[in-house]
Design a protein around this motif. Structure first.
Motif, PDB file in Angstrom:
ATOM      1  N   HIS A   1     -79.052 -29.319  43.660  1.00  0.00           N
ATOM      2  CA  HIS A   1     -80.341 -29.142  42.950  1.00  0.00           C
ATOM      3  C   HIS A   1     -79.948 -30.131  41.749  1.00  0.00           C
ATOM      4  O   HIS A   1     -80.875 -30.624  40.820  1.00  0.00           O
TER       5      HIS A   1
ATOM      6  N   ALA B   1     -86.256 -41.291  41.758  1.00  0.00           N
ATOM      7  CA  ALA B   1     -87.270 -40.621  41.899  1.00  0.00           C
ATOM      8  C   ALA B   1     -87.702 -39.564  39.896  1.00  0.00           C
ATOM      9  O   ALA B   1     -88.599 -39.592  40.460  1.00  0.00           O
ATOM     10  N   ARG B   2     -86.995 -40.602  39.107  1.00  0.00           N
ATOM     11  CA  ARG B   2     -87.301 -39.914  37.922  1.00  0.00           C
ATOM     12  C   ARG B   2     -87.330 -41.217  36.312  1.00  0.00           C
ATOM     13  O   ARG B   2     -87.460 -40.568  35.666  1.00  0.00           O
TER      14      ARG B   2
ATOM     15  N   ALA C   1     -90.774 -43.498  39.253  1.00  0.00           N
ATOM     16  CA  ALA C   1     -91.321 -41.968  39.173  1.00  0.00           C
ATOM     17  C   ALA C   1     -92.896 -42.311  39.060  1.00  0.00           C
ATOM     18  O   ALA C   1     -94.209 -41.107  38.792  1.00  0.00           O
TER      19      ALA C   1
ATOM     20  N   SER D   1     -96.483 -41.004  43.840  1.00  0.00           N
ATOM     21  CA  SER D   1     -96.734 -40.062  44.640  1.00  0.00           C
ATOM     22  C   SER D   1     -95.180 -39.363  44.953  1.00  0.00           C
ATOM     23  O   SER D   1     -94.543 -40.007  46.172  1.00  0.00           O
ATOM     24  N   GLU D   2     -95.423 -37.977  44.968  1.00  0.00           N
ATOM     25  CA  GLU D   2     -94.340 -37.506  46.505  1.00  0.00           C
ATOM     26  C   GLU D   2     -94.285 -37.879  47.185  1.00  0.00           C
ATOM     27  O   GLU D   2     -93.014 -38.166  47.739  1.00  0.00           O
ATOM     28  N   ARG D   3     -94.858 -37.734  48.238  1.00  0.00           N
ATOM     29  CA  ARG D   3     -95.810 -38.423  49.208  1.00  0.00           C
ATOM     30  C   ARG D   3     -95.452 -39.616  49.394  1.00  0.00           C
ATOM     31  O   ARG D   3     -94.466 -39.802  50.584  1.00  0.00           O
TER      32      ARG D   3
ATOM     33  N   ARG E   1     -93.149 -41.555  47.780  1.00  0.00           N
ATOM     34  CA  ARG E   1     -92.153 -41.793  48.135  1.00  0.00           C
ATOM     35  C   ARG E   1     -90.797 -40.905  48.859  1.00  0.00           C
ATOM     36  O   ARG E   1     -89.920 -41.899  49.488  1.00  0.00           O
ATOM     37  N   ARG E   2     -91.526 -40.149  49.620  1.00  0.00           N
ATOM     38  CA  ARG E   2     -90.738 -39.452  50.276  1.00  0.00           C
ATOM     39  C   ARG E   2     -91.105 -40.157  51.930  1.00  0.00           C
ATOM     40  O   ARG E   2     -89.714 -40.777  52.740  1.00  0.00           O
TER      41      ARG E   2
ATOM     42  N   THR F   1     -85.937 -39.721  47.638  1.00  0.00           N
ATOM     43  CA  THR F   1     -85.738 -38.279  47.615  1.00  0.00           C
ATOM     44  C   THR F   1     -85.686 -37.573  46.158  1.00  0.00           C
ATOM     45  O   THR F   1     -85.163 -38.595  45.702  1.00  0.00           O
ATOM     46  N   ARG F   2     -85.545 -36.764  45.455  1.00  0.00           N
ATOM     47  CA  ARG F   2     -85.090 -36.116  44.493  1.00  0.00           C
ATOM     48  C   ARG F   2     -83.805 -36.262  44.280  1.00  0.00           C
ATOM     49  O   ARG F   2     -82.806 -35.805  43.350  1.00  0.00           O
TER      50      ARG F   2
END
Length: 353
Positions: A273, A297-298, A302, A305-307, A309-310, A315-316
């Motif tokens: 991580h 992702a950042r 950025a 939304s997380e959804r 991007r997924r 991913t992060r």
């Protein structure tokens, strides 16, 4: 079927004098792409916005790559919408997905030649055939490859746009973009550029002109370096996936590409991580010809939304790496050691993992 040909107003952009640095850069860039003329524009967002405005009418529809990042994505979804255009984002590396998105009012297909950050090559030959059959215009952002690796006009694109920052400007001195393509479309784009305002200073154009003379040498070194680093990453147990195209995976590209430039991306295993050490290993002192890394992702993605991007596969734990001109073996060694350390920390129960 494409809507009626976009109209232009009375205002036109005055061409630079033949001896001006901007004109010399434009001529050199056009020659690299096998075109007759080009435009030097202060920024890739302005260049793309002007191009899409010039090639569409109010009520027109644009099919765009789903890898498009802000601030351009915001322009496409907000400003162009305010001008009466609609945009559909699709996976433009899938020609069938692009064809499915075509509507009666579609006018333009806009794609990256190599999607960033997942490094998927767009099948431009196939996209161009679909575009021609449906009376559409194919516009290609070729920033990731440059004319040293790919000349999209030869595949059937009508306009090519490139941000100078990644490949064309070897020393990182200039923030600008270049546009080239079929002569019948460039005057419309020049008019829209004039409406948006701004120009590239002569000194910046001079610096860019110098960089273009070494483009092929630099891209060859970056391509070789990226292949070396990608080979190491594919064999490392801390790396889950490497995003770097090859002719084995895309044999159709043998007809159009010399190579795939100096970009790659990789995703570490879920146990890791903390990527601080990995990013630091990619930093070779911020030299102009050095390598750079970022976490999409950042940074570039950025805003999503997380959804979303997924769904896009961003991913992060995804690292986007631009390999520099020099010392790729040293970069590979630093990166290997950083990954070894990150994996050892996780295996040892380090709380940072």
């Amino acid at each position: 079927m494409r809507a009626s040909t976009p109209t232009t107003g009375a205002a036109t952009a005055s061409p630079a004098p033949a001896h001006a640095p901007a004109r010399r850069v434009e001529d050199a860039f056009a020659a690299l792409h096998g075109a007759d003329s080009a435009l030097l524009v202060p920024g890739v967002v302005a260049a793309t916005t002007a191009t899409l405005r010039a090639l569409t009418n109010p009520g027109g529809h644009i099919i765009a790559s789903d890898q498009t990042a802000d601030p351009l994505r915001g322009v496409l979804t907000q400003e162009l919408a305010g001008l009466g255009r609609t945009v559909t984002f699709v996976d433009s590396t899938d020609a069938d997905a692009v064809l499915t998105a075509v509507r009666p009012e579609t006018q333009v297909v806009y794609t990256q030649s190599l999607s960033d950050p997942l490094m998927r090559p767009a099948p431009l030959n196939e996209l161009a055939i679909h575009a021609q059959m449906n009376d559409l215009l194919l516009v290609v952002d070729n920033t990731a490859l440059s004319p040293a690796e790919l000349r999209p006009l030869e595949t059937g694109a009508v306009i090519v746009i490139e941000d100078t920052a990644l490949c064309l400007d070897g020393w990182g001195d200039v923030g600008a973009a270049l546009v080239t393509g079929l002569d019948r479309y460039l005057p419309r784009i020049a008019e829209q550029c004039a409406r948006l305002g701004g120009e590239v200073p002569d000194w910046s154009a001079h610096l860019l002109e110098r960089s273009l003379s070494t483009l092929q040498l630099r891209l060859t070194a970056q391509r070789d370096g990226a292949e070396l680093v990608a080979s190491m990453l594919r064999a490392h147990p801390a790396v889950r996936a490497v995003h770097r195209p090859s002719f084995d995976e895309a044999p159709w590209a043998l007809e159009t590409h010399r190579g795939f430039g100096g970009l790659l991306a990789f995703e570490v295993v879920p146990e890791i991580h903390d990527l601080t050490g990995v990013l630091a290993a990619c930093d070779d002192g911020h030299t102009p010809l050095g390598s750079t890394a970022r976490l999409p992702a950042r940074t570039s993605h950025a805003h999503l939304s997380e959804r979303v991007r997924r769904e896009l596969g961003i991913t992060r734990r995804l690292v986007r790496l631009a390999v520099g001109v020099t010392a790729a073996d040293a970069l590979s060694g630093r990166l290997r050691r950083a990954l070894d350390t990150a994996l050892a920390q996780c295996n040892g129960g380090d709380e940072r993992c």
